[in-house]
Design a protein around this motif. Structure first.
Motif, PDB file in Angstrom:
ATOM      1  N   GLU A 172       0.845  -1.210   0.000  1.00 10.36           N
ATOM      2  CA  GLU A 172       0.000   0.000   0.000  1.00 10.36           C
ATOM      3  C   GLU A 172       0.878   1.258   0.000  1.00 10.36           C
ATOM      4  O   GLU A 172       0.568   2.244  -0.669  1.00 10.36           O
ATOM      5  CB  GLU A 172      -0.913  -0.008   1.231  1.00 10.36           C
ATOM      6  CG  GLU A 172      -1.894   1.118   1.277  1.00 10.36           C
ATOM      7  CD  GLU A 172      -2.868   1.086   0.101  1.00 10.36           C
ATOM      8  OE1 GLU A 172      -3.249   2.175  -0.371  1.00 10.36           O
ATOM      9  OE2 GLU A 172      -3.233  -0.013  -0.358  1.00 10.36           O
ATOM     10  N   GLU A 173       1.978   1.206   0.722  1.00  8.15           N
ATOM     11  CA  GLU A 173       2.910   2.341   0.763  1.00  8.15           C
ATOM     12  C   GLU A 173       3.549   2.567  -0.608  1.00  8.15           C
ATOM     13  O   GLU A 173       3.713   3.710  -1.048  1.00  8.15           O
ATOM     14  CB  GLU A 173       3.981   2.062   1.811  1.00  8.15           C
ATOM     15  CG  GLU A 173       4.925   3.204   2.070  1.00  8.15           C
ATOM     16  CD  GLU A 173       5.946   2.870   3.136  1.00  8.15           C
ATOM     17  OE1 GLU A 173       6.999   3.523   3.120  1.00  8.15           O
ATOM     18  OE2 GLU A 173       5.691   1.966   3.963  1.00  8.15           O
TER      19      GLU A 173
ATOM     20  N   ARG B  43       0.942   4.196  -2.877  1.00  3.60           N
ATOM     21  CA  ARG B  43       0.752   5.599  -2.501  1.00  3.60           C
ATOM     22  C   ARG B  43       1.907   6.461  -3.028  1.00  3.60           C
ATOM     23  O   ARG B  43       1.691   7.560  -3.545  1.00  3.60           O
ATOM     24  CB  ARG B  43       0.642   5.715  -0.985  1.00  3.60           C
ATOM     25  CG  ARG B  43       0.105   7.041  -0.527  1.00  3.60           C
ATOM     26  CD  ARG B  43      -0.236   7.096   0.966  1.00  3.60           C
ATOM     27  NE  ARG B  43      -0.287   5.836   1.666  1.00  3.60           N
ATOM     28  CZ  ARG B  43       0.562   5.447   2.619  1.00  3.60           C
ATOM     29  NH1 ARG B  43       1.537   6.236   2.996  1.00  3.60           N
ATOM     30  NH2 ARG B  43       0.431   4.289   3.222  1.00  3.60           N
TER      31      ARG B  43
ATOM     32  N   GLU C  34       1.471   7.003  -6.746  1.00  2.00           N
ATOM     33  CA  GLU C  34       0.423   7.990  -7.040  1.00  2.00           C
ATOM     34  C   GLU C  34       0.934   9.410  -6.795  1.00  2.00           C
ATOM     35  O   GLU C  34       0.631  10.321  -7.560  1.00  2.00           O
ATOM     36  CB  GLU C  34      -0.814   7.703  -6.192  1.00  2.00           C
ATOM     37  CG  GLU C  34      -1.565   6.461  -6.626  1.00  2.00           C
ATOM     38  CD  GLU C  34      -2.689   6.095  -5.675  1.00  2.00           C
ATOM     39  OE1 GLU C  34      -2.951   6.860  -4.713  1.00  2.00           O
ATOM     40  OE2 GLU C  34      -3.294   5.040  -5.880  1.00  2.00           O
ATOM     41  N   GLU C  35       1.719   9.602  -5.742  1.00  5.01           N
ATOM     42  CA  GLU C  35       2.287  10.928  -5.467  1.00  5.01           C
ATOM     43  C   GLU C  35       3.228  11.365  -6.590  1.00  5.01           C
ATOM     44  O   GLU C  35       3.236  12.524  -6.998  1.00  5.01           O
ATOM     45  CB  GLU C  35       3.040  10.919  -4.139  1.00  5.01           C
ATOM     46  CG  GLU C  35       2.157  10.889  -2.919  1.00  5.01           C
ATOM     47  CD  GLU C  35       2.965  10.818  -1.639  1.00  5.01           C
ATOM     48  OE1 GLU C  35       4.195  11.063  -1.690  1.00  5.01           O
ATOM     49  OE2 GLU C  35       2.370  10.516  -0.585  1.00  5.01           O
TER      50      GLU C  35
END
Length: 111
Positions: free
Chosen positions: A85-86, A89, A92-93
């Motif tokens: 999940e990290e 994320r 996406e950033e």
């Protein structure tokens, strides 16, 4: 061969044919008779250094190989410890900031 001789300057007179003077370059003392003696033994070839593992590792090629070995074995271990999940994320950033992704950099691909 194998000996070093001091340099000698030989002057041939243009005004007095047949007049030749020889003098060592160190002291410029004119020699009556040209007899050369070696001043020391000369080493013409470099002595090859023995094989050393440290010299191999210190060379640019050895440093590159060492860095790549560390990357190949260390990065997968770091990726195992990261949460999926990290990672998602962070990707996406990066897309939000406008950093191009790898597929968009490859030729023939357009997004």
């Amino acid at each position: 061969m194998g000996y070093f001789f001091s340099p000698v300057r030989i002057d041939i007179s243009a005004r007095n044919p047949g007049k030749i003077e020889a003098a060592p370059t160190e002291n410029r003392r004119v020699l009556q008779e040209l007899v050369l003696e070696p001043s020391r033994e000369e080493q013409y070839y470099e002595i090859r250094e023995p094989f050393s593992l440290m010299s191999l590792l210190k060379s640019p090629m050895g440093l590159m190989v060492g860095f790549m070995v560390i990357v190949v074995f260390l990065v997968p271990k770091l990726m195992e410890n990261m949460d999926p999940e990290e990672i998602r994320r962070a990707q996406e950033e990066m897309r939000a900031q406008g950093v191009p992704s790898l597929p968009s950099l490859l030729p023939g691909r357009s997004n």
